[in-house]
Design an enzyme around this catalytic site. Structure first.
Site, PDB file in Angstrom:
ATOM      1  N   HIS A  90       0.891  -3.031 -10.996  1.00 48.44           N
ATOM      2  CA  HIS A  90       0.706  -1.584 -11.017  1.00 48.44           C
ATOM      3  C   HIS A  90       2.084  -0.911 -10.912  1.00 48.44           C
ATOM      4  O   HIS A  90       3.112  -1.581 -10.893  1.00 48.44           O
ATOM      5  CB  HIS A  90      -0.253  -1.121  -9.916  1.00 48.44           C
ATOM      6  CG  HIS A  90       0.129  -1.525  -8.519  1.00 48.44           C
ATOM      7  ND1 HIS A  90       1.339  -1.185  -7.936  1.00 48.44           N
ATOM      8  CD2 HIS A  90      -0.541  -2.232  -7.565  1.00 48.44           C
ATOM      9  CE1 HIS A  90       1.387  -1.647  -6.706  1.00 48.44           C
ATOM     10  NE2 HIS A  90       0.267  -2.303  -6.458  1.00 48.44           N
ATOM     11  N   HIS A 108       4.824  -2.104  -8.414  1.00 46.94           N
ATOM     12  CA  HIS A 108       5.643  -3.245  -8.808  1.00 46.94           C
ATOM     13  C   HIS A 108       6.732  -2.792  -9.796  1.00 46.94           C
ATOM     14  O   HIS A 108       7.895  -3.190  -9.699  1.00 46.94           O
ATOM     15  CB  HIS A 108       4.789  -4.328  -9.478  1.00 46.94           C
ATOM     16  CG  HIS A 108       3.646  -4.812  -8.648  1.00 46.94           C
ATOM     17  ND1 HIS A 108       2.336  -4.540  -8.954  1.00 46.94           N
ATOM     18  CD2 HIS A 108       3.616  -5.559  -7.507  1.00 46.94           C
ATOM     19  CE1 HIS A 108       1.544  -5.097  -8.053  1.00 46.94           C
ATOM     20  NE2 HIS A 108       2.291  -5.717  -7.156  1.00 46.94           N
ATOM     21  N   CYS A 137      -3.931 -13.299   7.859  1.00 52.83           N
ATOM     22  CA  CYS A 137      -4.326 -12.387   6.774  1.00 52.83           C
ATOM     23  C   CYS A 137      -4.021 -13.067   5.452  1.00 52.83           C
ATOM     24  O   CYS A 137      -2.849 -13.338   5.150  1.00 52.83           O
ATOM     25  CB  CYS A 137      -3.587 -11.062   6.875  1.00 52.83           C
ATOM     26  SG  CYS A 137      -3.884  -9.983   5.442  1.00 52.83           S
ATOM     27  N   CYS A 180      -1.747 -10.801   3.173  1.00 53.71           N
ATOM     28  CA  CYS A 180      -0.318 -10.853   3.509  1.00 53.71           C
ATOM     29  C   CYS A 180       0.233 -12.274   3.447  1.00 53.71           C
ATOM     30  O   CYS A 180       1.442 -12.462   3.466  1.00 53.71           O
ATOM     31  CB  CYS A 180      -0.067 -10.315   4.925  1.00 53.71           C
ATOM     32  SG  CYS A 180      -0.402  -8.569   5.147  1.00 53.71           S
ATOM     33  N   CYS A 196      -6.438  -6.581   9.475  1.00 57.46           N
ATOM     34  CA  CYS A 196      -5.013  -6.403   9.190  1.00 57.46           C
ATOM     35  C   CYS A 196      -4.700  -4.911   9.055  1.00 57.46           C
ATOM     36  O   CYS A 196      -5.398  -4.190   8.326  1.00 57.46           O
ATOM     37  CB  CYS A 196      -4.655  -7.141   7.890  1.00 57.46           C
ATOM     38  SG  CYS A 196      -2.990  -6.787   7.265  1.00 57.46           S
ATOM     39  N   HIS A 252      -3.876  -4.315   5.152  1.00 56.02           N
ATOM     40  CA  HIS A 252      -4.918  -4.471   4.146  1.00 56.02           C
ATOM     41  C   HIS A 252      -6.291  -3.965   4.582  1.00 56.02           C
ATOM     42  O   HIS A 252      -7.200  -3.872   3.749  1.00 56.02           O
ATOM     43  CB  HIS A 252      -5.043  -5.950   3.736  1.00 56.02           C
ATOM     44  CG  HIS A 252      -3.898  -6.434   2.899  1.00 56.02           C
ATOM     45  ND1 HIS A 252      -2.761  -7.012   3.437  1.00 56.02           N
ATOM     46  CD2 HIS A 252      -3.711  -6.407   1.559  1.00 56.02           C
ATOM     47  CE1 HIS A 252      -1.935  -7.331   2.455  1.00 56.02           C
ATOM     48  NE2 HIS A 252      -2.483  -6.975   1.310  1.00 56.02           N
ATOM     49  N   LYS A 284      -1.012   4.151   0.138  1.00 62.16           N
ATOM     50  CA  LYS A 284      -0.191   3.183  -0.585  1.00 62.16           C
ATOM     51  C   LYS A 284      -0.938   2.685  -1.818  1.00 62.16           C
ATOM     52  O   LYS A 284      -2.141   2.464  -1.783  1.00 62.16           O
ATOM     53  CB  LYS A 284       0.136   1.994   0.330  1.00 62.16           C
ATOM     54  CG  LYS A 284       1.053   0.971  -0.329  1.00 62.16           C
ATOM     55  CD  LYS A 284       1.077  -0.340   0.432  1.00 62.16           C
ATOM     56  CE  LYS A 284       1.901  -1.354  -0.338  1.00 62.16           C
ATOM     57  NZ  LYS A 284       1.585  -2.734  -0.005  1.00 62.16           N
ATOM     58  N   LYS A 305      -4.537  -2.145  -5.653  1.00 67.42           N
ATOM     59  CA  LYS A 305      -5.619  -2.474  -6.586  1.00 67.42           C
ATOM     60  C   LYS A 305      -6.959  -2.527  -5.858  1.00 67.42           C
ATOM     61  O   LYS A 305      -7.975  -2.049  -6.347  1.00 67.42           O
ATOM     62  CB  LYS A 305      -5.342  -3.834  -7.241  1.00 67.42           C
ATOM     63  CG  LYS A 305      -4.231  -3.807  -8.269  1.00 67.42           C
ATOM     64  CD  LYS A 305      -4.686  -3.205  -9.570  1.00 67.42           C
ATOM     65  CE  LYS A 305      -3.603  -3.310 -10.633  1.00 67.42           C
ATOM     66  NZ  LYS A 305      -4.000  -2.670 -11.888  1.00 67.42           N
TER      67      LYS A 305
END
Length: 526
Positions: A21, A24, A130, A133, A155, A158, A305, A308
């Site tokens: 996305h 990145h 996690c 992570c 987490c 996430h 943040k 996806k």
């Protein structure tokens, strides 16, 4: 002749569990702008990027899609990750995959060295893990779940439940490097940047470091531990080593000595791995620590943040299909303070495209070249006597080039572009004030007209050089239209630190018609 200064720049290697996305792509563009700048400055530049393909997350994703993990990785790399680099004009020198034989061999050598020198021991471990992570979570990143996850530990990054893992593992004696790490942060204040990231890392290490579990036995998708094949290497210990395996660690000492140490660009969520675990690993192996670890902020969409899993991920081609790769690169480097979080909005992108790229830079270039064609038969005019207004442009070009280079050296890409844009704005103001179209009506002002347009054209030459690392497509078109290819050589060969040196484009240089650099765009109300 002095030996070129080395500049080795890296992005993190990205997980291939899904397609990229714009978060990145943001990291890739930042590294690319820095690499292009240093390359054009004559520095011995090497730009590395790649993909992280081992670990539990990849294994589970591949299994869920009914394929082997290597097949899944191959598919994603070829269909999504490598095409991303072409889509946004990334000029990487190398692309490493953690499934490459060179990487796996280098990891084995590194591990064996640490084991032989008593930095690794066997032990048992139980902790909350996690998968997102790929990390046993510290207490600071474990929170109580809400909603469907109420009553579970999740987490903090996430927002997914953590798994309690208990294994016999091999451990890296990371706790032994606590004092050396704190000394590093003290002696080299610019090692971790920006300052807020440095302070966070110091606070974390001061709380006390624990030894790091570096192997897994609950799954087999990873690099085997060389002295015990029943274990595979912890994915982060494996992944971090890409920065040295890609440049010949254990295989090509000459290449390794030439390139290392590196400058790492990372997202702030993986700062601790790069600023704590990685330098400790290097210290244990007797290698230099990186030059810098720079943690940039997150791209936020709707205040969250980019993700996806939360459906806030935006594919890069959603932007480039409409605005083009140059606008993508310019927007994210200019609109967001590098090192801080930044919010993306379609409205801001469209507004900056029109005001700064189309009306600011693009229109400036087309007006100047059109007037050269109309009044001077399409060649670079011969300047006559310089006035204070002309001198101000000449002096600003030198100042802008110097300041932009200094800001690039400090990883402040947004400030470098802001400095360069002072010249864009000044040239637009200069043309408005000097009114070349009015001068053209008076034969007695012919020399003055030539000087004004020569000044503006030379300003465009400087801008083409300075903006080439940011908007390579548009500047290449401008460079050709200016006739600079024939007069001065390829744009990529122009020393960027000398871009502010005045009078480089010779009078009489034939010019060409310039296509519109940033066409008008009808947005659909995104």
């Amino acid at each position: 002749m002095a030996k070129p200064s080395p500049f080795f720049i890296t992005t993190p290697i990205f997980y291939v569990n899904d397609a990229p996305h714009i978060g990145h792509a943001y990291t890739e563009v930042a590294a690319d702008v820095l690499a292009r700048w240093h390359r054009q400055a004559g520095d011995d530049t090497w730009f590395l990027t790649g993909t992280d393909e081992h670990g539990q997350k990849i294994l589970r994703t591949a299994t869920a899609n009914g394929v082997a993990p290597k097949e899944w990785a191959d598919r994603l790399v070829e269909s999504s990750w490598k095409p991303l680099l072409d889509l946004i004009d990334i000029s990487n020198d190398d692309f490493i995959r953690t499934t490459d034989a060179r990487h796996e061999a280098g990891v084995a050598k590194f591990l064996q060295k640490l084991y032989d020198e008593d930095h690794i021991y066997a032990g048992e471990f139980e902790a909350l893990y996690c998968v997102g992570c790929e990390e046993f979570k510290p207490k600071s990143e474990i929170v109580d779940g809400t909603g469907e996850f109420e009553g579970q530990k999740v987490c903090a990054i996430h927002s997914k439940p953590l798994e309690l893992l208990q294994e016999k593992n091999y451990f890296f004696k990371m706790s032994a490097f606590q004092d050396r790490l704190l000394a590093l942060y003290e002696e080299r204040p610019d090692f971790v940047q920006p300052a807020s990231a440095r302070n966070e890392v110091i606070a974390f290490v001061q709380q006390g470091l624990e030894d790091l579990s570096i192997s897994r036995t609950s799954f087999d998708w990873g690099i085997p531990i060389p002295w015990d094949s029943s274990h595979v290497t912890y994915v982060w210990f494996d992944a971090l080593l890409n920065y040295v395996t890609a440049i010949g660690y254990g295989e090509d000492d000459e290449q390794f000595q030439r390139r290392w140490p590196a400058n790492h660009l990372v997202g702030k969520d993986i700062l601790r791995f790069h600023a704590v675990i990685w330098p400790a690993m290097l210290m244990a192996a007797g290698l230099e620590v990186p030059d810098h670890v720079f943690a940039h902020g997150w791209l936020l969409v709707g205040g969250e943040k980019m993700s996806k899993s939360k459906l806030t991920g935006i594919a890069p081609n959603e932007i480039t299909d409409t605005f083009g790769s140059d606008a993508f690169r310019y927007y994210f480097m200019r609109a967001i303070s590098f090192g801080q979080d930044g919010s993306f909005s379609w409205e801001d992108l469209a507004a900056r495209y029109q005001a700064e790229l189309a009306n600011g830079f693009g229109n400036l270039a087309s007006r100047v070249l059109a007037m050269n064609a109309k009044y001077f038969e399409g060649v670079m005019p011969q300047a006559a006597d310089e006035t204070a207004a002309d001198a101000a442009i000449r002096e600003l070009a030198a100042s802008v080039a110097s300041r932009a280079d200094e800001r690039i050296g400090a990883f402040a890409v947004h400030e470098a572009i802001a400095a360069i844009w002072e010249l864009v704005d000044a040239l637009n103001g200069y043309i408005t004030e000097q009114e070349p179209w009015a001068l053209a009506k008076d034969p007695a002002q012919r020399d003055r007209l030539a000087t004004v347009l020569a000044t503006a054209t030379e300003g465009l030459r400087a801008l083409a050089q300075l903006l080439a690392p940011v908007v390579p497509v548009a500047t290449a078109k401008l460079w050709t239209a200016l006739g600079a290819d024939e007069a001065l050589g390829a744009l990529s060969a122009q020393p960027i630190r000398e871009a502010g040196s005045w009078g480089r484009l010779p009078a009489g240089t034939p010019q060409q018609k310039l296509d519109v650099l940033f066409p008008r765009i009808e947005t659909d109300g995104k």
